[in-house]
Design an enzyme around this catalytic site. Structure first.
Site, PDB file in Angstrom:
ATOM      1  N   GLU A 264       0.888  -1.182   0.000  1.00 41.09           N
ATOM      2  CA  GLU A 264       0.000   0.000   0.000  1.00 41.09           C
ATOM      3  C   GLU A 264       0.916   1.218   0.000  1.00 41.09           C
ATOM      4  OE1 GLU A 264      -3.148  -0.027  -0.231  1.00 41.09           O
ATOM      5  OE2 GLU A 264      -3.739  -2.044   0.391  1.00 41.09           O
ATOM      6  N   CYS A 298      -2.110   8.942   2.426  1.00 45.18           N
ATOM      7  CA  CYS A 298      -1.747   8.474   1.086  1.00 45.18           C
ATOM      8  C   CYS A 298      -2.827   8.804   0.062  1.00 45.18           C
ATOM      9  CB  CYS A 298      -1.432   6.985   1.100  1.00 45.18           C
ATOM     10  SG  CYS A 298      -2.738   5.999   1.822  1.00 45.18           S
ATOM     11  N   GLU A 472      -6.579  -4.171   0.754  1.00 41.46           N
ATOM     12  CA  GLU A 472      -6.923  -4.488   2.142  1.00 41.46           C
ATOM     13  C   GLU A 472      -8.387  -4.118   2.318  1.00 41.46           C
ATOM     14  OE1 GLU A 472      -3.975  -2.273   4.392  1.00 41.46           O
ATOM     15  OE2 GLU A 472      -2.564  -3.933   4.240  1.00 41.46           O
TER      16      GLU A 472
HETATM   17  P1  NAD Z   1      10.102   7.115   5.029  1.00 51.21           P
HETATM   18  O1  NAD Z   1       9.964   6.578   3.647  1.00 51.21           O
HETATM   19  O2  NAD Z   1      11.424   7.154   5.684  1.00 51.21           O
HETATM   20  O3  NAD Z   1       9.162   6.273   6.031  1.00 51.21           O
HETATM   21  C1  NAD Z   1       7.797   5.995   5.772  1.00 51.21           C
HETATM   22  C2  NAD Z   1       7.425   4.777   6.601  1.00 51.21           C
HETATM   23  O4  NAD Z   1       8.108   3.641   6.114  1.00 51.21           O
HETATM   24  C3  NAD Z   1       7.855   4.910   8.056  1.00 51.21           C
HETATM   25  O5  NAD Z   1       6.872   4.356   8.877  1.00 51.21           O
HETATM   26  C4  NAD Z   1       9.164   4.138   8.135  1.00 51.21           C
HETATM   27  O6  NAD Z   1       9.368   3.563   9.415  1.00 51.21           O
HETATM   28  C5  NAD Z   1       8.951   3.075   7.107  1.00 51.21           C
HETATM   29  N1  NAD Z   1      10.192   2.640   6.487  1.00 51.21           N
HETATM   30  C6  NAD Z   1      11.129   3.416   5.915  1.00 51.21           C
HETATM   31  N2  NAD Z   1      12.121   2.663   5.422  1.00 51.21           N
HETATM   32  C7  NAD Z   1      11.808   1.384   5.691  1.00 51.21           C
HETATM   33  C8  NAD Z   1      12.420   0.131   5.411  1.00 51.21           C
HETATM   34  N3  NAD Z   1      13.562   0.040   4.718  1.00 51.21           N
HETATM   35  N4  NAD Z   1      11.795  -0.991   5.859  1.00 51.21           N
HETATM   36  C9  NAD Z   1      10.621  -0.944   6.520  1.00 51.21           C
HETATM   37  N5  NAD Z   1       9.999   0.209   6.798  1.00 51.21           N
HETATM   38  C10 NAD Z   1      10.566   1.363   6.374  1.00 51.21           C
HETATM   39  O7  NAD Z   1       9.524   8.557   4.999  1.00 51.21           O
HETATM   40  P2  NAD Z   1       8.962   9.504   6.128  1.00 51.21           P
HETATM   41  O8  NAD Z   1       9.731  10.779   6.073  1.00 51.21           O
HETATM   42  O9  NAD Z   1       8.776   8.840   7.447  1.00 51.21           O
HETATM   43  O10 NAD Z   1       7.530   9.712   5.526  1.00 51.21           O
HETATM   44  C11 NAD Z   1       7.332  10.433   4.335  1.00 51.21           C
HETATM   45  C12 NAD Z   1       7.038   9.600   3.147  1.00 51.21           C
HETATM   46  O11 NAD Z   1       6.490   8.355   3.530  1.00 51.21           O
HETATM   47  C13 NAD Z   1       5.990  10.284   2.301  1.00 51.21           C
HETATM   48  O12 NAD Z   1       6.573  10.761   1.142  1.00 51.21           O
HETATM   49  C14 NAD Z   1       4.932   9.250   2.025  1.00 51.21           C
HETATM   50  O13 NAD Z   1       4.933   8.903   0.655  1.00 51.21           O
HETATM   51  C15 NAD Z   1       5.349   8.041   2.762  1.00 51.21           C
HETATM   52  N6  NAD Z   1       4.316   7.523   3.658  1.00 51.21           N
HETATM   53  C16 NAD Z   1       3.271   6.887   3.069  1.00 51.21           C
HETATM   54  C17 NAD Z   1       2.272   6.380   3.868  1.00 51.21           C
HETATM   55  C18 NAD Z   1       1.089   5.676   3.267  1.00 51.21           C
HETATM   56  O14 NAD Z   1       0.091   5.513   3.926  1.00 51.21           O
HETATM   57  N7  NAD Z   1       1.173   5.183   2.026  1.00 51.21           N
HETATM   58  C19 NAD Z   1       2.328   6.533   5.232  1.00 51.21           C
HETATM   59  C20 NAD Z   1       3.432   7.191   5.797  1.00 51.21           C
HETATM   60  C21 NAD Z   1       4.430   7.673   4.983  1.00 51.21           C
END
Ligand code: NAD
Length: 491
Positions: A264, A298, A472
């Site tokens: 997702e 999202c 989901e």
């Molecule tokens: P990020 O990409 O670092 O993290 C987003 C989420 O992914 C966090 O919960 C983080 O713990 C997890 N994550 C990151 N790298 C991971 C890895 N290698 N393995 C497992 N989990 C991992 O970015 P951020 O600064 O925390 O959030 C911003 C970006 O995250 C946004 O650009 C957005 O696109 C995305 N995001 C999307 C959703 C969604 O519902 N699709 C939710 C939260 C964040």
């Protein structure tokens, strides 16, 4: 008025906050010299708790527990799974206020939104409780009279799930309920930025009588934990909610080890407001929907295409409503928008605005940080931004709304479909012709016409293109957690 305010009493918050821990093989674990990280309240930048990280031994123990528990849980009666899921639904309704307040403390959303998130997720438990009794196989008519052929649906095994901070309860409960309802076991790594909700979920399943090892909660450095779990031969399925780049990385790793995935991922959702729409209603609804959770959603509407004749009226009303949003600490009852969930999103917001400005975009309202305490960013409306600007092409994941005009249906469909994302989409129109055209023409996993009706327990939620794989919720919810086995027998 956009004014960020301090919470009234940090001492009260600390007393109320969740007791953070790992949950492995039915035990709540912390301390023991484990590495810890601070959890920070984004409304004031203050640490509120320490979160223990799982050691390598903890991860191995969680995997072994999940593997062992699978041997019995896969044979459990759907009635027993349903009983536990229903109990967790009841407990989460009872505890929604406390869980919601803790979500506000660790990720900032207004408390009414946080409580609403928990309440709606109780419904996900109820839905999975009902639906897991309807996991059916089928009998296929054979070519010979002495042959019987059947399709069985079997739980896939140990699942590894990774969930984000924007809906910390919702994203986790959907994956947990689907895995457990299907007869799988699960090791979940929730969001380290906002961990209280996942610990609260573990406590409820524990109290509901879930056998040890069926659900395990771990924390750590995201990339390290996910790599370790995905590579483990014990894990058979990966489910991730988060950004497109991380999703692609995890899906590649899962592919290298031939594991099933549900992804997702992010979106860049177009909104199309036609001339024939109820323009005032659309503007009012869209302001509330866009700035919910500070735009960190999202499926947040991110590109506003307004047909020429409706443009001035829509934009004027949209700007006025946006200016009236009360920004502040999510614990305050009159707050409509809280801070960004963590400070690392702030430079990203400023970059979107700066890029728009240099390309001739106008900042109609907002466009800057608010106050010097916490990570508050003003609700922002941009106009005159070109289609190739950063905000029109990259997921902003924050409170920024770019509005641009369009002339024709074909033109707007082409512009809406031009990006690699395909999650949610929105249209406002009173014409059945336009409504049908967007339903058929938008490349998206979800199309909403004249209202926002997604993410219900009974409806499938998911994206296409770069926005993900699988759904989901809805009757599709167990598809990613079941194997298909064909059985044929001759007398
Ligand atoms: P990020 O990409 O670092 O993290 C987003 C989420 O992914 C966090 O919960 C983080 O713990 C997890 N994550 C990151 N790298 C991971 C890895 N290698 N393995 C497992 N989990 C991992 O970015 P951020 O600064 O925390 O959030 C911003 C970006 O995250 C946004 O650009 C957005 O696109 C995305 N995001 C999307 C959703 C969604 O519902 N699709 C939710 C939260 C964040």
């Amino acid at each position: 008025m956009n004014t960020a305010t301090r919470p009234e009493s940090a001492a009260v918050e600390q007393a109320a906050y969740e007791d953070l821990c790992l949950y492995i093989d039915g035990e709540f674990i912390k301390g023991g010299g484990r590495k810890e990280q601070d959890v920070v309240n984004p409304a004031n930048g203050q640490p509120i708790a320490k979160l223990p990280h799982a050691s390598r031994e903890d991860l191995d123990r969680a995997l072994a527990a999940a593997q062992r528990a699978f041997e019995t849980w896969k044979k459990s009666s759907p009635m027993e799974r349903a009983r536990i899921l229903r109990k967790v639904g009841d407990l989460s309704r009872e505890r929604a206020k406390d869980i919601g307040r803790n979500i506000t403390l660790d990720m900032g959303k207004p408390v009414a939104e946080a409580v609403g998130e928990v309440m709606s997720c109780s419904e996900h438990c109820d839905w999975h409780a009902e639906e897991c009794r309807r996991i059916y196989g089928r009998v296929i008519t054979p070519r010979l009279p002495n042959v019987r052929q059947m399709v069985l649906r079997e739980p896939i095994g140990v699942c590894a799930a990774f969930t984000p901070w924007n809906f910390p309860f919702n994203q986790a409960i959907r994956k947990i309920a689907a895995a457990i309802g299907a007869g799988c076991t699960i090791v979940i790594k929730g969001p380290e930025d906002a961990p209280s909700a996942v610990v609260a979920i573990a406590r409820m399943f524990h109290e509901a009588g879930l056998p040890p090892g069926v659900l395990n909660v771990v924390w750590g450095v995201p990339g390290e934990v996910s790599e370790y779990l995905i590579k483990s031969p014990i894990v058979r399925k990966i489910s991730f909610t988060g950004s497109v780049p991380v999703g692609k990385q995890l899906a590649s790793l899962a592919g290298a080890h031939m594991k099933r995935v549900t992804m997702e991922l992010g979106g860049h959702s177009p909104v199309i407001v036609f001339d024939d729409a109820d323009v005032d209603r659309a503007a009012d609804m869209l302001v509330a929907f866009k700035f919910r959770n500070a735009g960190q959603v999202c499926v947040s509407p991110t590109r506003f295409y307004i047909q020429e004749k409706a443009y001035d009226r829509f934009v004027a009303r949209f700007i006025e409503n946006t200016r009236n949003l009360k920004v502040g600490d999510g614990l305050h009852a009159d707050t409509k928008m809280g801070p960004l969930a963590h400070y690392r999103r702030m430079p990203a917001m400023l970059q979107f605005v700066e890029d728009a400005k240099t390309r001739g975009g106008r900042i109609e309202t907002g466009g800057a940080k608010v106050g010097d305490v916490g990570s508050f960013f003003a609700p922002t409306v941009l106009t005159n931004v070109p289609d190739d600007s950063m905000v029109m092409t990259t997921e902003p994941f924050g409170p920024i709304a770019p509005c641009v005009p369009f002339k024709t249906l074909d033109e707007v469909l082409a512009r809406a479909n031009a990006l690699p994302y395909g999650l949610a989409s929105y249209a406002f129109t009173s014409s059945t012709k336009n409504a049908l055209a967007v339903q058929n023409g938008l490349e998206a996993g979800m199309v909403n016409v004249n209202h926002f009706g997604m993410a219900l327990a009974e409806t499938p939620f998911g994206g296409i293109k770069d926005s993900g794989i699988g759904s989901e919720g809805g009757i599709e919810t167990f598809d990613g957690y079941l194997n298909t086995k064909f059985v044929t027998q001759m007398d």
